[in-house]
Design an enzyme around this catalytic site. Structure first.
Site, mmCIF file in Angstrom:
data_model
loop_
_atom_site.group_PDB
_atom_site.id
_atom_site.type_symbol
_atom_site.label_atom_id
_atom_site.label_comp_id
_atom_site.label_asym_id
_atom_site.label_seq_id
_atom_site.Cartn_x
_atom_site.Cartn_y
_atom_site.Cartn_z
ATOM 1 N N HIS A 1 44.017 34.083 32.745
ATOM 2 C CA HIS A 1 44.239 33.761 34.166
ATOM 3 C C HIS A 1 44.825 35.003 34.806
ATOM 4 C CE1 HIS A 1 45.096 31.907 37.901
ATOM 5 N NE2 HIS A 1 46.402 31.934 37.741
ATOM 6 N N HIS B 1 46.525 32.977 45.301
ATOM 7 C CA HIS B 1 47.637 32.062 45.554
ATOM 8 C C HIS B 1 48.999 32.733 45.457
ATOM 9 C CE1 HIS B 1 46.042 31.625 41.432
ATOM 10 N NE2 HIS B 1 47.305 31.637 41.045
ATOM 11 N N ASP C 1 45.111 27.136 38.937
ATOM 12 C CA ASP C 1 46.528 27.166 39.295
ATOM 13 C C ASP C 1 46.729 26.988 40.794
ATOM 14 O OD1 ASP C 1 49.218 27.325 38.756
ATOM 15 O OD2 ASP C 1 49.295 29.512 38.804
ATOM 16 N N ASP D 1 46.269 36.783 37.750
ATOM 17 C CA ASP D 1 46.902 36.970 39.053
ATOM 18 C C ASP D 1 46.804 38.454 39.375
ATOM 19 O OD1 ASP D 1 47.982 34.221 39.454
ATOM 20 O OD2 ASP D 1 49.043 34.722 37.614
#
Length: 939
Positions: free
Chosen positions: A14, A353, A126, A16
């Site tokens: 994941h 996000h 997420d 980010d």
């Protein structure tokens, strides 16, 4: 575990893109990860596949550093060993606009297609809550599943789910249904997207690991297929994954362990799910959980970022795209697809996000400001080019018939790029004379000529020659330049004025022309103001005639629809003339302490709100023009300078925010708040602008509206819907506050009165339920000092010190036909005003000339009760793309009348793929349906 299971192990990371490290530091780590991934794929044929987190931007970021690896990436994507898309970025769904969510899918699909394959997986690992229309968007994109991590409470198959528990499911698998009825297979990461992380290779460790992991997965699985997500945030590739799978298979021969992918897992599950899965409907916002996990207070972290994003999105989707369509249809300018892709992608780089949510370290958000500016500058260039092309095509010769002896006309056009007819106050800068440096006139003489040029008497007219109320400022001389396509830049000086006027009844998706008429000195007309707002010394006589005023008394103004009184404490009392009802206690400020972080608001125990209720305010008249009146209100709030010293200690020691005991400091400071309240002559809403210089820390500032309306539910503008939400959270809700996300507005209503509060880039609100009445609180600022989450990350920038401006609009509306019959707005009309409030007026000076476009013109008119206009752009195949969405729960009809010749009209999906032909006089829009139409112009 007697029953045979298939264990699907999905390797992934994941990613980010930026978060607890600045972007470039994460970027370096991404390059290492991708190098390792390509190496393991090349040397280990048993490493079957890797899921690249559902976002194609990771590929752009990697090949920016490693362009020589692109062919190898394409090879593994085509072979199905690297799974990419369907998104460009993993966005926050509620803090990005409806159209931004669509562009995210569009550009993600197009990028993935260039690499050879698209992962048709609705991936939301997420997201801080999920938009209700996601199943419809996914279905229109050809995706039948959604993977998500928040918003639904898994209960386990031994627990019963009640009928009322609309957001509970015994299984990790469920049916997710959009408001229009679109359904996808929803798969909740019930044990999170890291439940198969770091699988042991050594048998002794593997036994305990897999016994626990299989038990956890079986608790929620509705089928014999178990999902193990082998990865986590920024997780490097587990190069021993194939060996660990072999170990697991040897230890648990009764199970089948496969190195799988999400598409194969979703297919296997869909073929084996029980008949009666739970159905969850609409938004997944944890209504039936403790309320913490959707991290809603990220909507108020670093609000300045949300305001920049709102400006950037609006500029692209509601201004630049429609104007570029207009210019393209005139044949004067090709539609700049390449520039739009660059501007949208640059903007969307701020949409992940942890970026747009404002919950990263300061360096991340500093870089975001620059990205917002870059995207905005490209959009502004597109707007400027489009306006130039269009202004030259408008026939302004008709103004000549209205000129008196000795007068000259300076035409200008006003564009309304919203989908509805609009009236309001517009501003434009006009040149009344220009001298180029190439003219041969000496520099000093050029400036003297322009400085001493008499402006004369001015009047303003519309295309029918009717006088238009206006005022102007003399801006003096200004330097400017042209950038011709065929010559070197051309500098000049110009004498300029700024006019402000009432632009009445400008058609939707269209323009209307006006002209400032300049007469000789001493003629009829009005004198203006200098740039400083003072009457010029040589102002002509005859300027003292009485003018109509909206000011009707001390601290009071009114028009045909509304009467506004400013009370002694600066709060507003508004009379809605259509309903006769008084709305009191509007625009009260409230300040509270905040010992939370960028993710969470936490009011200190025992902290009492500090408000302007009953606090004397200074009120002065600011504007009194025939078309607009304004009052300025000044408040001084005494608030603590920060939290007390306990907070810093608790942050350093990683005390979880829910257990903090810090309070507010005993040292006080002044927070001066300046509010301008404006009522326009034709306005059915009241404009509110709030400005303040924040020098305090650890606090939240909100504006409260307590109109005394009795309501149990409310509506909020969300992604392609006006979502109806309960005013009171479910019994399971443990969080002290009940904040929510909004886009353009939030509204409450009872049988006799409605109130809508529109905003520009203020996405957090809360419904204040006091006994039987409901009020609205909109967050203007939240100042905190740490990132939060899993460690100690100080973020002094999140204290948001400095000057801030917030803009809102108060819109009363009538829920019943009686009030609407008296000229009041219905709820849909109030929503329209809220959407128009987002979009600025655009004005462009032009000359006196003929042209192919009439003086008043709509490029595309339409009718459709209950429908809101969303987009006008061009597809890559140069078809006009027009989009609406139905806010109602029943079918509606849409009628479209383009002003341009149409070769073919077809329905489409959000991916701009042509579907069946349509009759433009009667297009069916189902309940809550997103309706897109493709119009192919005749060439």
């Amino acid at each position: 575990m007697a029953q045979s299971k298939t264990v699907h192990i999905v390797s992934h990371t994941h990613w980010d893109r930026e978060w607890y490290l600045p972007y470039e530091k994460h970027h370096v780590r991404l390059v290492k990860l991708m190098d390792e991934l390509l190496a393991i794929l090349e040397k280990d044929p048993d490493f079957k596949s890797f899921h690249l987190d559902g976002q194609t931007i990771m590929l752009d970021d990697y090949v920016q550093i490693r362009p020589e690896k692109r062919e190898l990436l394409e090879k593994y994507v085509r072979e199905g060993r690297i799974h990419i898309g369907p998104w460009y970025v993993l966005q926050d769904e509620f803090l990005t606009s409806s159209e931004a969510n669509v562009r995210n899918l569009l550009y993600g699909h197009r990028d993935a297609a260039r690499y050879g394959a698209i992962s048709k997986t609705g991936y939301f690992p997420d997201s801080f809550g999920n938009m209700g229309q996601a199943p419809q968007l996914l279905r229109q994109a050809g995706i039948g599943n959604a993977f998500f991590g928040r918003g639904v409470k898994p209960t386990g198959f031994n627990n019963e789910v009640s009928e009322a528990a609309a957001y509970e499911s015994p299984y990790s698998e469920m049916i997710w249904e959009a408001p229009d009825g679109s359904r996808v297979l929803g798969i909740l990461f019930a044990n999170w997207y890291s439940n198969g992380n770091e699988m042991p290779v050594e048998p002794g460790e593997a036994v305990a690991y897999w016994e626990q992991k299989l038990q956890d997965a079986e608790k929620y699985a509705s089928t014999p297929h178990l999902l193990m997500m082998n990865g986590c945030d920024h997780q490097p590739v587990q190069q021993t994954a194939a060996a660990a799978i072999q170990t697991a298979q040897a230890l648990f021969p009764e199970q089948r362990f496969v190195h799988s992918n999400l598409a194969d897992y979703a297919k296997a599950v869909s073929e084996n799910v029980p008949e009666h899965l739970s159905v969850v409907r609409g938004e997944l916002r944890s209504q039936h959980t403790d309320g913490w996990s959707t991290l809603v207070n990220t909507a108020s972290s670093r609000i300045y970022l949300k305001q920049m994003n709102n400006q950037g999105q609006t500029l692209l989707e509601k201004t630049a795209e429609p104007l570029a369509v207009f210019a393209h249809l005139t044949g004067k300018a090709p539609y700049p697809h390449h520039l739009f892709e660059y501007a949208w992608k640059t903007l969307m780089q701020n949409h992940p996000h942890d970026s747009i949510c404002g919950c990263s370290v300061d360096e991340v958000h500093d870089e975001m400001v620059a990205r917002f500016a870059k995207s905005r500058h490209v959009a502004e260039a597109i707007v400027s080019d489009s306006l130039d092309a269009l202004a030259d095509e408008i026939d302004t010769s008709r103004f000549g018939r209205f000129l008196r002896e000795g007068e000259t006309a300076h035409p200008l056009a006003v564009w309304n790029t919203t989908g509805w007819k609009r009236s309001g106050v517009a501003t434009a800068e006009l040149e009344i004379e220009r001298i180029y440096f190439r003219s041969g006139i000496g520099f000093a003489e050029m400036k003297k000529t322009l400085k001493t040029l008499p402006i004369g008497r001015l009047r303003m007219i519309d295309p029918d020659g009717e006088e238009v109320p206006f005022s102007y400022e003399d801006l003096g001389i200004a330097f400017g330049y042209d950038l011709p396509d065929d010559r070197f830049r051309q500098p000049y000086f110009a004498r300029k004025i700024r006019v402000r006027f009432e632009a009445g009844r400008v058609p939707g998706i269209g323009h209307k022309t006006f002209a400032v008429v300049r007469g000789k000195q001493g003629g009829a007309g009005i004198a203006g103001r200098t740039a400083a707002g003072l009457a010029p010394a040589n102002a002509p006589a005859g300027n003292d005639a009485p003018r109509p005023s909206l000011v009707t008394g001390p601290n009071r103004m009114e028009n045909e629809y509304l009467a506004v009184t400013i009370e002694h404490d600066g709060s507003l009392t508004v009379m809605d003339k259509a309903t006769g009802r008084m709305l009191r206690d509007l625009c009260i400020y409230e300040d509270t302490g905040d010992i939370g972080n960028e993710y969470m608001y936490k009011q200190p125990d025992g902290d009492l709100p500090i408000t302007t209720k009953g606090l004397a305010a200074d009120v002065t008249l600011a504007e009194d023009d025939p078309y607009r009146a304004s009052f300025d209100i000044a408040h001084t709030l005494r608030i603590p300078v920060s939290a007390d010293d306990t907070l810093g200690e608790e942050q350093r020691e990683l005390v979880w925010f829910t257990g903090r005991r810090a309070g507010r400091s005993s040292v006080m400071t002044d927070l001066r708040i300046y509010t301008r309240i404006t009522l326009e002559r034709e306005g059915q809403g009241i404009l509110v602008e709030s400005a303040f210089d924040n020098q305090a820390e650890d606090h939240r500032l909100r504006m409260l509206f307590k109109p005394g309306i009795v309501a149990q539910t409310h509506k909020a503008d969300s992604i392609f819907e006006a979502a109806e939400r309960s005013n009171v959270p479910a019994a399971e809700w443990k969080k002290p506050s009940n904040c929510h996300h909004q886009q353009a507005f939030v509204s409450i209503r009872d049988e006799r009165q409605g109130l809508l509060i529109a905003n520009q880039g203020l996405p957090e609100y809360e419904i204040m339920q006091e006994e039987s009445t409901a009020g609205i609180a909109v967050t203007l600022l939240r100042a905190v000092g740490e990132m939060g989450d899993w460690g100690h990350f100080p973020t002094p920038g999140a204290q948001c010190k400095g000057k801030h401006t917030a803009r809102l609009m108060i819109v009363p509306f009538s829920p019943d036909e009686l009030g609407q019959g008296k000229g009041g707005l219905d709820e849909e009309g109030a929503m329209v005003l809220a959407h128009q409030f987002q979009v600025p007026w655009l004005a462009q000076q032009t000359g006196m000339h003929g042209g192919r476009l009439p003086a008043v013109h709509s490029y595309l008119s339409w009718e459709g009760k209950g429908l809101l206009f969303s987009a006008l752009k061009m597809s890559p195949e140069d078809a006009v793309v027009a989009r609406w969405f139905n806010t109602e729960k029943d079918p509606r009809l849409l009628r479209i009348e383009p002003s341009f010749a149409v070769q073919e009209a077809r329905e489409s999906n959000i991916m701009e793929e042509p579907l069946e032909r349509v009759d433009l006089a009667e297009i069916a829009a189902g309940p809550a349906e997103i309706k897109t139409v493709l119009l192919r112009p005749k060439t």
